[in-house]
Design a protein around this motif. Sequence first.
Motif, PDB file in Angstrom:
ATOM      1  N   LEU A   1       0.398   8.816   5.844  1.00 58.14           N
ATOM      2  CA  LEU A   1       1.300   8.476   4.740  1.00 58.14           C
ATOM      3  C   LEU A   1       0.675   8.748   3.374  1.00 58.14           C
ATOM      4  O   LEU A   1       1.244   8.360   2.354  1.00 58.14           O
ATOM      5  CB  LEU A   1       1.706   7.003   4.819  1.00 58.14           C
ATOM      6  CG  LEU A   1       2.660   6.602   5.942  1.00 58.14           C
ATOM      7  CD1 LEU A   1       3.069   5.142   5.792  1.00 58.14           C
ATOM      8  CD2 LEU A   1       3.898   7.480   5.979  1.00 58.14           C
TER       9      LEU A   1
ATOM     10  N   TRP B   1      -2.682   4.827  -0.073  1.00 60.38           N
ATOM     11  CA  TRP B   1      -2.166   3.475  -0.211  1.00 60.38           C
ATOM     12  C   TRP B   1      -2.989   2.747  -1.262  1.00 60.38           C
ATOM     13  O   TRP B   1      -4.218   2.863  -1.291  1.00 60.38           O
ATOM     14  CB  TRP B   1      -2.257   2.750   1.130  1.00 60.38           C
ATOM     15  CG  TRP B   1      -2.067   1.266   1.055  1.00 60.38           C
ATOM     16  CD1 TRP B   1      -0.977   0.593   0.588  1.00 60.38           C
ATOM     17  CD2 TRP B   1      -3.000   0.265   1.465  1.00 60.38           C
ATOM     18  NE1 TRP B   1      -1.165  -0.764   0.686  1.00 60.38           N
ATOM     19  CE2 TRP B   1      -2.405  -0.997   1.223  1.00 60.38           C
ATOM     20  CE3 TRP B   1      -4.277   0.302   2.028  1.00 60.38           C
ATOM     21  CZ2 TRP B   1      -3.049  -2.196   1.513  1.00 60.38           C
ATOM     22  CZ3 TRP B   1      -4.918  -0.889   2.316  1.00 60.38           C
ATOM     23  CH2 TRP B   1      -4.300  -2.121   2.060  1.00 60.38           C
TER      24      TRP B   1
ATOM     25  N   LYS C   1       3.452   0.815   1.505  1.00 59.28           N
ATOM     26  CA  LYS C   1       3.046   1.455   2.757  1.00 59.28           C
ATOM     27  C   LYS C   1       2.413   0.482   3.738  1.00 59.28           C
ATOM     28  O   LYS C   1       2.384   0.737   4.948  1.00 59.28           O
ATOM     29  CB  LYS C   1       2.089   2.614   2.458  1.00 59.28           C
ATOM     30  CG  LYS C   1       2.726   3.718   1.627  1.00 59.28           C
ATOM     31  CD  LYS C   1       1.752   4.831   1.298  1.00 59.28           C
ATOM     32  CE  LYS C   1       2.410   5.878   0.396  1.00 59.28           C
ATOM     33  NZ  LYS C   1       1.498   7.009   0.087  1.00 59.28           N
TER      34      LYS C   1
ATOM     35  N   TYR D   1       4.002  -0.744   7.141  1.00 59.29           N
ATOM     36  CA  TYR D   1       4.038   0.024   8.387  1.00 59.29           C
ATOM     37  C   TYR D   1       2.738  -0.183   9.160  1.00 59.29           C
ATOM     38  O   TYR D   1       1.866   0.680   9.201  1.00 59.29           O
ATOM     39  CB  TYR D   1       4.302   1.500   8.076  1.00 59.29           C
ATOM     40  CG  TYR D   1       5.605   1.686   7.339  1.00 59.29           C
ATOM     41  CD1 TYR D   1       6.818   1.656   8.022  1.00 59.29           C
ATOM     42  CD2 TYR D   1       5.623   1.817   5.949  1.00 59.29           C
ATOM     43  CE1 TYR D   1       8.020   1.788   7.337  1.00 59.29           C
ATOM     44  CE2 TYR D   1       6.822   1.943   5.265  1.00 59.29           C
ATOM     45  CZ  TYR D   1       8.014   1.927   5.967  1.00 59.29           C
ATOM     46  OH  TYR D   1       9.204   2.038   5.290  1.00 59.29           O
TER      47      TYR D   1
END
Length: 245
Positions: free
Chosen positions: A206, A209, A219, A222
């Motif tokens: 992703l 973060w 984020k 998740y």
Amino acid sequence: MNILNRDIEFIEEQRDCSYFDTEISDIRYRYMYDCSTDQYQSMLERGWRRFGKMHFVPECKACTKCVSMRIDVAKYEFSKSEKRVISKNKDTKLYIRPPSMTLEHLNLYDKYHAFMNAKKDWPYSPIEPGEYQKSYVDGKAEYSKEFLYMKDNKLIGVALVDLLPNSVSSIYCYYDHDYSDLSIGKFSILAQIKIAKEMNIPYIYLGYWIKDHLSMGYKEAYKPFEILKNRPTLNEETIWENYEL
């Protein structure tokens, strides 16, 4: 600056940080004419990101707030609220294809960023077609995809995603806030997790973060996820660890 195998690598130092007004960032860039799947996999594991043909990784000397993260797909279980998001989108059509650029893309991109400018004070100016082409279409390889979300025959979301045998890299997503009830941004990540599970892909990257950050803190929802504990070069071993909130 090194020019090897038609690649160009350089460092941009002492630039204003994109996330903190009081911080200065140092970014290493690598412009790659071609990036094989194996090369890209190695770079993803070491915290690199891609926009078009440009790959980059932070090397900030005074700050380590940006942390590379990846979702552990096999261990991920959809929560009740996430299942509701998936259910709400049962009539949302998803098309997966190579990245492209249309007037619909550009108009939706501008609409999204104008909204985020008003909501979160993001910098905003209408994107030029050449800029969109360079950032989101150029450099596309076999693994480069766009996820198009359609509702009522209308484009309501676009996610740029790289699908590799051992990784999914979520590059960028923009969507129409007129359809906020569908939570397209969240649904896009959930759709990628579902596809990764079906394809036995172990990780979804992703990007970076930043804990408790207005734009980058989301984020952590998740989980379980892992974070990169070191800043390895492309020749060094990585240290990924489970993160406990």
